[in-house]
Scaffold this motif. Structure first.
Motif, short mmCIF file in Angstrom:
data_model
loop_
_atom_site.label_atom_id
_atom_site.label_comp_id
_atom_site.label_asym_id
_atom_site.label_seq_id
_atom_site.Cartn_x
_atom_site.Cartn_y
_atom_site.Cartn_z
N ASP A 64 9.76 -17.06 5.91
CA ASP A 64 10.47 -15.85 6.33
C ASP A 64 9.89 -15.28 7.62
OD1 ASP A 64 12.69 -14.88 4.63
OD2 ASP A 64 11.23 -15.20 3.02
N VAL A 65 10.73 -14.56 8.33
CA VAL A 65 10.29 -13.82 9.51
C VAL A 65 10.38 -12.34 9.14
CG1 VAL A 65 10.71 -13.30 11.94
CG2 VAL A 65 11.14 -15.61 11.05
N PHE A 66 9.23 -11.71 9.09
CA PHE A 66 9.13 -10.34 8.58
C PHE A 66 8.88 -9.36 9.73
CE2 PHE A 66 5.94 -7.14 6.88
CZ PHE A 66 6.90 -6.26 6.43
N GLN A 67 9.82 -8.47 9.95
CA GLN A 67 9.68 -7.47 11.01
C GLN A 67 9.33 -6.13 10.38
OE1 GLN A 67 12.63 -7.87 14.05
NE2 GLN A 67 12.38 -5.76 14.75
N ASN A 68 8.19 -5.59 10.79
CA ASN A 68 7.65 -4.38 10.18
C ASN A 68 7.95 -3.18 11.08
OD1 ASN A 68 6.25 -2.75 8.42
ND2 ASN A 68 4.22 -3.43 9.10
N LEU A 69 9.02 -2.46 10.76
CA LEU A 69 9.48 -1.36 11.62
C LEU A 69 8.88 -0.03 11.18
CD1 LEU A 69 12.00 -3.52 11.14
CD2 LEU A 69 13.20 -1.96 12.61
N THR A 70 7.57 -0.02 10.97
CA THR A 70 6.91 1.24 10.58
C THR A 70 5.68 1.45 11.45
OG1 THR A 70 6.05 -0.05 8.74
CG2 THR A 70 7.67 1.61 8.22
N GLY A 71 5.24 2.71 11.49
CA GLY A 71 4.19 3.10 12.40
C GLY A 71 2.85 2.41 12.13
N TYR A 72 2.28 1.83 13.17
CA TYR A 72 0.92 1.28 13.09
C TYR A 72 -0.03 2.38 13.53
CZ TYR A 72 2.45 -3.49 12.24
OH TYR A 72 2.98 -4.61 11.67
N GLY A 73 -1.16 2.47 12.86
CA GLY A 73 -2.11 3.51 13.24
C GLY A 73 -2.70 4.12 11.99
N LEU A 74 -2.92 5.42 12.05
CA LEU A 74 -3.55 6.09 10.90
C LEU A 74 -2.62 6.09 9.69
CD1 LEU A 74 -5.25 9.03 12.80
CD2 LEU A 74 -6.36 7.04 11.79
N PHE A 75 -1.32 6.07 9.94
CA PHE A 75 -0.31 5.93 8.89
C PHE A 75 -0.48 4.56 8.22
CE2 PHE A 75 4.06 4.33 8.01
CZ PHE A 75 4.43 5.23 7.03
N THR A 76 -0.35 4.53 6.88
CA THR A 76 -0.68 3.29 6.16
C THR A 76 0.45 2.26 6.10
OG1 THR A 76 0.02 4.35 4.11
CG2 THR A 76 -2.33 4.44 4.63
N GLY A 77 1.68 2.70 6.38
CA GLY A 77 2.82 1.79 6.21
C GLY A 77 2.77 0.58 7.13
N GLY A 78 2.32 0.77 8.35
CA GLY A 78 2.30 -0.32 9.32
C GLY A 78 1.28 -1.38 8.95
N LEU A 79 0.00 -1.03 9.00
CA LEU A 79 -1.05 -2.02 8.72
C LEU A 79 -0.99 -2.52 7.28
CD1 LEU A 79 -3.98 -0.43 10.74
CD2 LEU A 79 -2.86 -2.62 11.19
N GLY A 80 -0.61 -1.65 6.35
CA GLY A 80 -0.53 -2.06 4.94
C GLY A 80 0.43 -3.23 4.77
N PHE A 81 1.62 -3.09 5.28
CA PHE A 81 2.61 -4.17 5.16
C PHE A 81 2.27 -5.34 6.08
CE2 PHE A 81 5.49 -1.76 2.54
CZ PHE A 81 6.24 -2.75 1.93
N HIS A 82 1.65 -5.05 7.20
CA HIS A 82 1.31 -6.13 8.13
C HIS A 82 0.36 -7.14 7.47
CE1 HIS A 82 0.90 -7.88 12.12
NE2 HIS A 82 -0.27 -8.26 11.66
N TYR A 83 -0.70 -6.63 6.88
CA TYR A 83 -1.67 -7.52 6.23
C TYR A 83 -1.06 -8.23 5.03
CZ TYR A 83 -5.62 -6.34 9.19
OH TYR A 83 -6.47 -6.24 10.25
N GLY A 84 -0.15 -7.54 4.34
CA GLY A 84 0.53 -8.16 3.20
C GLY A 84 1.40 -9.32 3.65
N GLY A 85 2.15 -9.11 4.73
CA GLY A 85 3.02 -10.16 5.26
C GLY A 85 2.22 -11.36 5.72
N GLU A 86 1.10 -11.10 6.40
CA GLU A 86 0.26 -12.21 6.89
C GLU A 86 -0.38 -12.96 5.74
OE1 GLU A 86 -1.12 -10.79 11.35
OE2 GLU A 86 -2.61 -10.92 9.76
N ARG A 87 -0.86 -12.21 4.75
CA ARG A 87 -1.53 -12.87 3.62
C ARG A 87 -0.54 -13.78 2.89
NH1 ARG A 87 -4.59 -14.54 0.34
NH2 ARG A 87 -4.88 -14.04 -1.86
N LEU A 88 0.72 -13.33 2.80
CA LEU A 88 1.75 -14.15 2.16
C LEU A 88 2.04 -15.39 3.00
CD1 LEU A 88 4.87 -12.70 0.43
CD2 LEU A 88 5.10 -14.71 1.86
N GLY A 89 1.84 -15.25 4.28
CA GLY A 89 2.07 -16.39 5.17
C GLY A 89 3.37 -16.31 5.94
N ALA A 90 4.04 -15.17 5.86
CA ALA A 90 5.27 -14.99 6.63
C ALA A 90 4.93 -14.71 8.09
CB ALA A 90 6.09 -13.84 6.06
N LEU A 91 5.81 -15.10 9.00
CA LEU A 91 5.63 -14.71 10.39
C LEU A 91 5.86 -13.21 10.46
CD1 LEU A 91 5.40 -14.93 13.44
CD2 LEU A 91 7.73 -15.81 13.50
#
Ligand code: ADP
Ligand code: ZN
Length: 369
Positions: free
Chosen positions: A128-155
């Protein structure tokens, strides 16, 4: 056949799960006792973590509130040496003193694994190609989903928020199949796609959407599903409990599985603070069971929640929470941003012509506050 990310954890029978939770709770209390805040609480109240021998014994411990986190800012709840800490996330602090949550490397890995579990559960895979349209930074939604997507192995495309035209371009260029965004941003995206004449069913390859960070209705889910041609799933989390990855819908879309191997769940009457009857609505109270750098005990989330009855046909044994639609405090969530009435007041009162009283009118347009 259902395929699981962590079969052993996700389908553990309830009795084994309770045993696992108790072990983790006892460990958590020992760990929390290393922080200045909990050390003092345990000493003042003569609490011996070793005396907690049943899960229900947790009721002997005091709640932790947002005010405690503020009062202990920045390091009062830290349970490890600073040299072990690798990440912090912090709230903006617009309503007073900011709050902060710390993680060590293991915490980050555990958090990523929880988010991968959620994503995998809905059918996201390595191709899958996973596009994370949430704020990166102090907000947790960006980095939280980013690391999850990478750990799963999705682009994983860290596209962040805003610049909607570019977001759509990225979706077209890379053939994005999975998106994560707030429901309010989903509405905006629809509007811009309409203006640009982009037809998701022809021009895009989207198949899954994660909607999180703010309350939204079943109608909003269905609108997103119809417009983008996706299966949309509700994602619940809060920064005190890492962020995303706390509770998430499975393909049954009947409630969000709350990952009880990582969080101990209580639902209490917000007035009496006593547990409600099973299935009744009350305030969600959560205890971290795996976090090392900053365990939090009995955190009052202010979210009103209800556990749905019965087992889920997907085979996962972790309880399901009904959609969260309300809070015990007066916080409003507008476009994913937490707003307290006091912030409106502060702005108003800076205008000398304004009198003493004001009225906030909260309108619900197209199912969104
Ligand atoms: P974030 O805004 O990153 O999700 P915060 O810790 O700032 O994290 O806010 C968490 C709060 O957002 C929750 O306590 C809850 O009130 C709200 N929230 C998050 N996800 C959902 C959801 N899926 N449904 C309803 N409310 C949600
Ligand atoms: Zn399920």
């Amino acid at each position: 056949m259902v395929v699981y990310w962590n079969k052993d954890q996700e389908t553990m029978d309830r009795e084994a799960l309770a045993g696992f939770q108790l072990e983790r709770l006892q460990w958590t209390l020992q760990q929390a006792g290393k922080s200045p805040h909990y050390k003092k609480i345990f000493a003042d109240r003569k609490i011996e973590p070793g005396e907690i021998i049943h899960l229900e014994d947790i009721r002997q411990l005091p709640f932790t509130t947002k005010e405690d986190l503020r009062a202990q800012f920045p390091y009062g709840l830290l349970s490890v040496d600073l040299k072990e800490v690798v990440r912090l996330h912090s709230s903006s602090g617009t309503t007073g003193q900011a709050t902060v949550v710390f993680h060590n490397q293991k915490d980050i890995a555990n958090w990523a694994d929880l988010v991968s579990r959620c994503m995998y559960m809905t059918g996201v895979r390595q191709d899958d190609v996973f596009q994370n349209l949430t704020g990166y930074g102090l907000f947790t939604g960006g980095l939280g989903f980013h690391y999850g997507g990478e750990r799963l192995g999705a682009l994983t495309i860290p596209s962040g928020t805003g610049n909607t035209k570019r977001q759509i371009l990225l979706m077209q260029q890379f053939g994005t199949t999975v998106i994560h965004l707030s429901p309010s941003y989903a509405m905006r995206l629809m509007q811009v796609m309409g203006e640009l004449g982009v037809d998701p069913s022809v021009d895009l390859r989207l198949r899954i959407a994660f909607l999180g960070a703010e309350p939204h209705s079943e109608e909003i889910r269905q609108r997103v599903e119809r417009y983008f041609g996706v299966e949309a799933y509700n994602s619940y989390g809060l920064s005190e409990m890492n962020g995303p990855g706390v509770a998430f819908e499975c393909p049954e879309k009947r409630g969000m599985h709350i990952w009880e191997d990582a969080f101990l769940l209580e639902i209490v009457d917000p007035g009496t603070l006593e547990p409600v009857e099973t299935g009744q609505e009350g305030e969600l109270v959560l205890t971290t069971l795996k976090r090392e750098a900053m365990p939090i005990i009995r955190y009052r989330t202010s979210d009103l929640a209800r556990v749905l009855p019965g087992p889920c046909p997907c085979g996962r044994t972790h309880s399901r929470l009904a959609r969260i639609m309300g809070r015990t405090d007066d916080m409003l969530i507008i476009k994913g941003v937490n707003i307290f009435p006091i912030q409106v007041e502060q702005t108003l009162m800076e205008i000398p012509e304004v009198g003493q009283n004001y009225l906030i009118i909260l309108e619900r347009a197209a199912g969104m506050d």
